[in-house]
Design a protein around this motif. Sequence first.
Motif, PDB file in Angstrom:
ATOM      1  N   LEU A 185      58.209  46.006  31.239  1.00  0.00           N
ATOM      2  CA  LEU A 185      57.670  46.428  32.532  1.00  0.00           C
ATOM      3  C   LEU A 185      56.405  45.639  32.874  1.00  0.00           C
ATOM      4  CD1 LEU A 185      57.736  48.270  34.974  1.00  0.00           C
ATOM      5  CD2 LEU A 185      56.519  50.005  33.642  1.00  0.00           C
ATOM      6  N   ILE A 186      55.549  45.437  31.888  1.00  0.00           N
ATOM      7  CA  ILE A 186      54.322  44.661  32.111  1.00  0.00           C
ATOM      8  C   ILE A 186      54.667  43.224  32.504  1.00  0.00           C
ATOM      9  CG2 ILE A 186      52.298  43.652  30.981  1.00  0.00           C
ATOM     10  CD1 ILE A 186      52.118  46.248  29.323  1.00  0.00           C
ATOM     11  N   LEU A 187      55.649  42.634  31.823  1.00  0.00           N
ATOM     12  CA  LEU A 187      56.078  41.275  32.160  1.00  0.00           C
ATOM     13  C   LEU A 187      56.631  41.216  33.581  1.00  0.00           C
ATOM     14  CD1 LEU A 187      57.839  40.135  28.849  1.00  0.00           C
ATOM     15  CD2 LEU A 187      55.667  39.294  29.788  1.00  0.00           C
ATOM     16  N   PHE A 188      57.402  42.245  33.953  1.00  0.00           N
ATOM     17  CA  PHE A 188      57.957  42.300  35.312  1.00  0.00           C
ATOM     18  C   PHE A 188      56.839  42.363  36.348  1.00  0.00           C
ATOM     19  CE2 PHE A 188      59.360  44.974  38.910  1.00  0.00           C
ATOM     20  CZ  PHE A 188      60.362  44.166  39.415  1.00  0.00           C
ATOM     21  N   VAL A 189      55.844  43.196  36.101  1.00  0.00           N
ATOM     22  CA  VAL A 189      54.712  43.337  37.026  1.00  0.00           C
ATOM     23  C   VAL A 189      53.939  42.021  37.124  1.00  0.00           C
ATOM     24  CG1 VAL A 189      52.503  44.486  37.413  1.00  0.00           C
ATOM     25  CG2 VAL A 189      54.495  45.822  36.695  1.00  0.00           C
ATOM     26  N   ILE A 190      53.744  41.352  36.000  1.00  0.00           N
ATOM     27  CA  ILE A 190      53.013  40.084  35.992  1.00  0.00           C
ATOM     28  C   ILE A 190      53.755  39.025  36.799  1.00  0.00           C
ATOM     29  CG2 ILE A 190      52.288  38.139  34.540  1.00  0.00           C
ATOM     30  CD1 ILE A 190      51.632  40.174  32.357  1.00  0.00           C
ATOM     31  N   VAL A 191      55.064  38.899  36.559  1.00  0.00           N
ATOM     32  CA  VAL A 191      55.857  37.910  37.297  1.00  0.00           C
ATOM     33  C   VAL A 191      55.890  38.250  38.785  1.00  0.00           C
ATOM     34  CG1 VAL A 191      58.159  36.909  37.585  1.00  0.00           C
ATOM     35  CG2 VAL A 191      57.260  37.326  35.292  1.00  0.00           C
ATOM     36  N   ALA A 192      56.015  39.550  39.102  1.00  0.00           N
ATOM     37  CA  ALA A 192      56.000  39.970  40.504  1.00  0.00           C
ATOM     38  C   ALA A 192      54.671  39.615  41.152  1.00  0.00           C
ATOM     39  CB  ALA A 192      56.257  41.471  40.599  1.00  0.00           C
ATOM     40  N   ALA A 193      53.567  39.851  40.445  1.00  0.00           N
ATOM     41  CA  ALA A 193      52.238  39.531  40.981  1.00  0.00           C
ATOM     42  C   ALA A 193      52.091  38.030  41.191  1.00  0.00           C
ATOM     43  CB  ALA A 193      51.166  40.043  40.021  1.00  0.00           C
ATOM     44  N   ILE A 194      52.607  37.243  40.257  1.00  0.00           N
ATOM     45  CA  ILE A 194      52.552  35.782  40.395  1.00  0.00           C
ATOM     46  C   ILE A 194      53.329  35.336  41.619  1.00  0.00           C
ATOM     47  CG2 ILE A 194      53.329  33.600  39.367  1.00  0.00           C
ATOM     48  CD1 ILE A 194      52.730  34.816  36.620  1.00  0.00           C
ATOM     49  N   ASN A 195      54.529  35.892  41.792  1.00  0.00           N
ATOM     50  CA  ASN A 195      55.353  35.505  42.942  1.00  0.00           C
ATOM     51  C   ASN A 195      54.704  35.902  44.257  1.00  0.00           C
ATOM     52  OD1 ASN A 195      57.775  36.273  44.973  1.00  0.00           O
ATOM     53  ND2 ASN A 195      58.358  34.560  43.665  1.00  0.00           N
ATOM     54  N   LEU A 196      54.162  37.118  44.320  1.00  0.00           N
ATOM     55  CA  LEU A 196      53.523  37.580  45.552  1.00  0.00           C
ATOM     56  C   LEU A 196      52.275  36.763  45.866  1.00  0.00           C
ATOM     57  CD1 LEU A 196      53.919  41.445  45.102  1.00  0.00           C
ATOM     58  CD2 LEU A 196      55.195  39.952  46.654  1.00  0.00           C
ATOM     59  N   THR A 197      51.517  36.430  44.830  1.00  0.00           N
ATOM     60  CA  THR A 197      50.327  35.599  45.032  1.00  0.00           C
ATOM     61  C   THR A 197      50.711  34.225  45.539  1.00  0.00           C
ATOM     62  OG1 THR A 197      49.155  36.764  43.251  1.00  0.00           O
ATOM     63  CG2 THR A 197      48.295  34.602  43.913  1.00  0.00           C
ATOM     64  N   SER A 198      51.797  33.696  44.994  1.00  0.00           N
ATOM     65  CA  SER A 198      52.254  32.371  45.428  1.00  0.00           C
ATOM     66  C   SER A 198      52.655  32.369  46.901  1.00  0.00           C
ATOM     67  CB  SER A 198      53.440  31.917  44.568  1.00  0.00           C
ATOM     68  OG  SER A 198      54.611  32.672  44.858  1.00  0.00           O
ATOM     69  N   GLN A 199      53.160  33.501  47.372  1.00  0.00           N
ATOM     70  CA  GLN A 199      53.523  33.610  48.791  1.00  0.00           C
ATOM     71  C   GLN A 199      52.274  33.579  49.674  1.00  0.00           C
ATOM     72  OE1 GLN A 199      56.652  33.480  49.594  1.00  0.00           O
ATOM     73  NE2 GLN A 199      57.627  34.012  47.636  1.00  0.00           N
TER      74      GLN A 199
END
Length: 229
Positions: free
Chosen positions: A6-20
């Motif tokens: 779950l932590i990895l999912f949140v981190i990847v999601a945050a990275i993707n959203l930040t990249s947007q």
Amino acid sequence: MRKIILILFVIVAAINLTSQIIENADLAFYSKPFLMPLLMIYFAVSSTEKSSLLNFGLLALLFSWIGDVVLMFQDRGELYFMMGLGSFLVAHLVYIYTYKKARWKNEENSLLPTQRIRYVFILVLAGCGLVYVLLPKLGDLMVPVIIYASVIVAMAIFALNRFGYTSQSSFGFVFFGAVLFMMSDSILAINKFMEPLPIAGFWIMLTYILAQFTIVRGLLLHKKRVPTF
């Protein structure tokens, strides 16, 4: 294990959203394909039993992942958009089947007929309204988009029909996720066919990520009274 995924999912999601937000195309490109696989792993390790509910949920996420990957190349031609649209259409059909089966039997606390009609009307109106606005811009994609819009509205209706046939928390998460999915696809359609929206990628991915996670969370919270699988 579950918390780590779950932590990895949140981190990847945050990275993707930040990249947007910062408009880093490479970061968005390389982070997006990891979202659904991580959510699939989270779903699998969080499920207390290996059932058809888990299998069909994973199947829906798999087709969503295929759609994610294919749509990453939609700039190369319309075929990629069509294949991505088709993958998500299958994912929604699988979700519909899953919602239909993830219900208690012989429950009497469901929506009253008037309530059901009212809420279904709102969902249908939202879907029809969007298609009506987009129609002049769709061209050859008119039929595929109409079919897709009909299926995603049906997906939300089947999520609504779980009210009273599952726990309140399971219903709430799944239905909220279905509505978020409609919102995500609506933003994507407006941005693609009408006019570019400010940081559209961020809003599309935010609503999409939340939609998938809340649907998974809701399915995990469903406790069967009578075996349906």
